[in-house]
Design a protein around this motif. Structure first.
Motif, PDB file in Angstrom:
ATOM      1  N   LEU A  19     -20.671  32.754  17.770  1.00 35.81           N
ATOM      2  CA  LEU A  19     -19.695  31.701  18.192  1.00 35.81           C
ATOM      3  C   LEU A  19     -18.884  31.859  19.425  1.00 35.81           C
ATOM      4  O   LEU A  19     -19.007  33.068  19.892  1.00 35.81           O
ATOM      5  N   THR A  20     -18.750  30.812  20.238  1.00 32.94           N
ATOM      6  CA  THR A  20     -17.828  30.980  21.378  1.00 32.94           C
ATOM      7  C   THR A  20     -16.918  29.924  21.268  1.00 32.94           C
ATOM      8  O   THR A  20     -16.876  29.147  20.583  1.00 32.94           O
ATOM      9  N   SER A  21     -15.696  30.286  22.083  1.00 30.60           N
ATOM     10  CA  SER A  21     -14.553  29.710  22.435  1.00 30.60           C
ATOM     11  C   SER A  21     -14.277  29.454  23.916  1.00 30.60           C
ATOM     12  O   SER A  21     -14.543  30.460  24.537  1.00 30.60           O
ATOM     13  N   LYS A  22     -14.184  28.164  24.336  1.00 30.83           N
ATOM     14  CA  LYS A  22     -13.829  28.069  25.689  1.00 30.83           C
ATOM     15  C   LYS A  22     -13.023  26.758  26.220  1.00 30.83           C
ATOM     16  O   LYS A  22     -13.044  25.968  25.409  1.00 30.83           O
ATOM     17  N   GLY A  23     -11.802  27.232  26.740  1.00 28.13           N
ATOM     18  CA  GLY A  23     -11.070  25.861  27.047  1.00 28.13           C
ATOM     19  C   GLY A  23     -10.134  25.538  25.755  1.00 28.13           C
ATOM     20  O   GLY A  23     -10.176  26.346  24.656  1.00 28.13           O
ATOM     21  N   TYR A 134     -20.613  25.416  10.539  1.00 24.36           N
ATOM     22  CA  TYR A 134     -20.340  26.996  10.681  1.00 24.36           C
ATOM     23  C   TYR A 134     -19.669  27.312   9.219  1.00 24.36           C
ATOM     24  O   TYR A 134     -18.655  28.185   9.371  1.00 24.36           O
ATOM     25  N   GLY A 135     -20.223  26.879   8.028  1.00 27.50           N
ATOM     26  CA  GLY A 135     -19.634  27.175   6.984  1.00 27.50           C
ATOM     27  C   GLY A 135     -18.241  26.225   6.610  1.00 27.50           C
ATOM     28  O   GLY A 135     -17.907  26.568   5.434  1.00 27.50           O
ATOM     29  N   LEU A 136     -17.851  25.441   7.289  1.00 31.52           N
ATOM     30  CA  LEU A 136     -16.887  24.548   6.696  1.00 31.52           C
ATOM     31  C   LEU A 136     -17.353  23.134   6.600  1.00 31.52           C
ATOM     32  O   LEU A 136     -18.047  22.647   7.546  1.00 31.52           O
ATOM     33  N   PRO A 137     -16.767  22.174   5.826  1.00 29.46           N
ATOM     34  CA  PRO A 137     -17.230  20.868   5.619  1.00 29.46           C
ATOM     35  C   PRO A 137     -16.896  20.097   7.016  1.00 29.46           C
ATOM     36  O   PRO A 137     -16.104  20.155   7.652  1.00 29.46           O
ATOM     37  N   LEU A 138     -17.961  19.258   7.227  1.00 30.98           N
ATOM     38  CA  LEU A 138     -17.929  18.401   8.457  1.00 30.98           C
ATOM     39  C   LEU A 138     -16.908  17.263   8.217  1.00 30.98           C
ATOM     40  O   LEU A 138     -16.981  16.795   7.218  1.00 30.98           O
ATOM     41  N   VAL A 161     -32.838  10.314  16.662  1.00 27.21           N
ATOM     42  CA  VAL A 161     -31.444  10.573  15.897  1.00 27.21           C
ATOM     43  C   VAL A 161     -30.602  11.595  16.556  1.00 27.21           C
ATOM     44  O   VAL A 161     -31.247  12.479  17.164  1.00 27.21           O
ATOM     45  N   ASP A 162     -29.545  11.281  16.823  1.00 24.90           N
ATOM     46  CA  ASP A 162     -28.437  12.172  17.512  1.00 24.90           C
ATOM     47  C   ASP A 162     -28.067  13.272  16.432  1.00 24.90           C
ATOM     48  O   ASP A 162     -27.545  13.008  15.397  1.00 24.90           O
ATOM     49  N   ALA A 163     -28.247  14.511  16.652  1.00 25.34           N
ATOM     50  CA  ALA A 163     -28.120  15.628  15.924  1.00 25.34           C
ATOM     51  C   ALA A 163     -26.384  15.897  15.928  1.00 25.34           C
ATOM     52  O   ALA A 163     -26.034  15.651  16.937  1.00 25.34           O
ATOM     53  N   ILE A 164     -26.123  16.755  15.076  1.00 25.97           N
ATOM     54  CA  ILE A 164     -24.856  17.211  15.125  1.00 25.97           C
ATOM     55  C   ILE A 164     -24.696  18.508  15.643  1.00 25.97           C
ATOM     56  O   ILE A 164     -25.343  19.482  15.247  1.00 25.97           O
ATOM     57  N   THR A 165     -23.994  18.823  16.821  1.00 26.95           N
ATOM     58  CA  THR A 165     -23.923  19.773  17.693  1.00 26.95           C
ATOM     59  C   THR A 165     -23.339  21.142  16.516  1.00 26.95           C
ATOM     60  O   THR A 165     -22.133  20.905  16.233  1.00 26.95           O
ATOM     61  N   GLY A 166     -24.009  22.154  16.678  1.00 26.28           N
ATOM     62  CA  GLY A 166     -23.517  23.213  15.960  1.00 26.28           C
ATOM     63  C   GLY A 166     -24.165  23.155  14.375  1.00 26.28           C
ATOM     64  O   GLY A 166     -24.236  24.122  13.767  1.00 26.28           O
ATOM     65  N   ALA A 167     -24.997  22.067  14.299  1.00 28.11           N
ATOM     66  CA  ALA A 167     -25.580  22.038  12.804  1.00 28.11           C
ATOM     67  C   ALA A 167     -27.119  21.485  12.968  1.00 28.11           C
ATOM     68  O   ALA A 167     -27.462  20.398  12.540  1.00 28.11           O
ATOM     69  N   THR A 168     -27.489  21.887  14.298  1.00 28.84           N
ATOM     70  CA  THR A 168     -28.944  21.435  14.876  1.00 28.84           C
ATOM     71  C   THR A 168     -30.088  21.696  13.919  1.00 28.84           C
ATOM     72  O   THR A 168     -30.752  20.752  13.403  1.00 28.84           O
ATOM     73  N   LYS A 169     -30.053  22.838  13.118  1.00 27.88           N
ATOM     74  CA  LYS A 169     -31.043  22.870  12.001  1.00 27.88           C
ATOM     75  C   LYS A 169     -31.003  21.992  10.864  1.00 27.88           C
ATOM     76  O   LYS A 169     -31.906  21.573  10.425  1.00 27.88           O
ATOM     77  N   THR A 170     -29.795  21.691  10.331  1.00 26.66           N
ATOM     78  CA  THR A 170     -29.536  20.818   9.328  1.00 26.66           C
ATOM     79  C   THR A 170     -30.068  19.476   9.863  1.00 26.66           C
ATOM     80  O   THR A 170     -30.705  18.764   9.067  1.00 26.66           O
ATOM     81  N   SER A 171     -29.322  19.252  10.874  1.00 29.94           N
ATOM     82  CA  SER A 171     -29.810  17.780  11.491  1.00 29.94           C
ATOM     83  C   SER A 171     -31.582  17.654  11.396  1.00 29.94           C
ATOM     84  O   SER A 171     -31.777  16.399  11.116  1.00 29.94           O
ATOM     85  N   GLN A 172     -31.991  18.528  11.928  1.00 32.24           N
ATOM     86  CA  GLN A 172     -33.526  18.490  12.101  1.00 32.24           C
ATOM     87  C   GLN A 172     -34.190  18.374  10.589  1.00 32.24           C
ATOM     88  O   GLN A 172     -35.136  17.846  10.468  1.00 32.24           O
ATOM     89  N   ALA A 173     -33.665  19.132   9.645  1.00 31.27           N
ATOM     90  CA  ALA A 173     -34.153  19.098   8.332  1.00 31.27           C
ATOM     91  C   ALA A 173     -33.838  17.620   7.796  1.00 31.27           C
ATOM     92  O   ALA A 173     -34.871  17.197   7.479  1.00 31.27           O
ATOM     93  N   TYR A 174     -32.974  17.013   8.227  1.00 31.06           N
ATOM     94  CA  TYR A 174     -32.728  15.750   7.598  1.00 31.06           C
ATOM     95  C   TYR A 174     -33.901  14.675   8.280  1.00 31.06           C
ATOM     96  O   TYR A 174     -34.547  13.986   7.701  1.00 31.06           O
TER      97      TYR A 174
END
Length: 181
Positions: A19-23, A134-138, A161-174
């Motif tokens: 995970l990263t944090s910036k700004g 990352y483990g929290l509901p969108l 299909v526009d994927a959800i940034t940070g949930a790319t694998k789940t987006s691709q599975a759908y």
């Protein structure tokens, strides 16, 4: 080693998960690290298929109260349930399950209603497991924006299909599961 670019002001790595944090806008470490670690330590039932409420979903998707949902047949992780009224097939409700290779992600499980006549088309899609980041509901707005990309799709329709940034694998599975249907 992970080629994280940009690394941000803070980068937290646990195993192969980072995970990263910036700004001010991106504070993923502060926002998601506790939930991600909790998932890694106590995964619970993240990697199992849940029982889904097929009939109510079918009634809503097909806008019929008098329909019947027949027990399904499984093919490639999807269970196809025939939806009919008085022996006339309206379509199918498909219980899709896809494994997500991620230590903090729940596997993807969702229902898709597909019309059978006059042509195949996605009528509705609903998660059995809530969409997460990352483990929290969108948040509901982002989840609905993602899910609303699927209804109306037909086999001959090419689309993006526009994927959800940070949930790319789940987006691709759908996306893959809907394409397979």
């Amino acid at each position: 080693e992970f080629e994280i670019s940009p690394t941000g002001e803070i980068t937290a790595v646990c195993g192969r998960f980072a995970l990263t944090s910036k700004g001010r806008e991106r504070r993923d470490v502060e926002k998601h690290l506790a939930a991600a670690l909790a998932r890694m330590l106590e995964p619970g039932e993240l990697k199992t298929r849940r029982a889904a409420e097929l009939t109510q979903f079918a009634r809503t998707a097909f806008a019929r109260e008098d329909l019947e949902v027949a027990p399904g047949e499984e093919k490639l992780g999807a269970v196809y349930h025939r939806v009919s009224v008085a022996a006339r097939v309206l379509g199918w409700v498909v219980d899709c399950y896809r494994t997500i290779q991620c230590p903090v992600c729940a596997d993807a499980q969702f229902l898709v209603a597909v019309s059978g006549s006059p042509a195949l088309k996605v009528l509705s899609i609903r998660p059995v497991r809530p969409l997460e980041l990352y483990g929290l509901p969108l948040d509901q707005r982002r989840a609905e924006a993602f899910l609303n990309q699927f209804p109306g799709r037909a086999p001959e329709t090419a689309g993006r299909v526009d994927a959800i940034t940070g949930a790319t694998k789940t987006s691709q599975a759908y996306e893959r599961a809907v394409n397979e249907l």
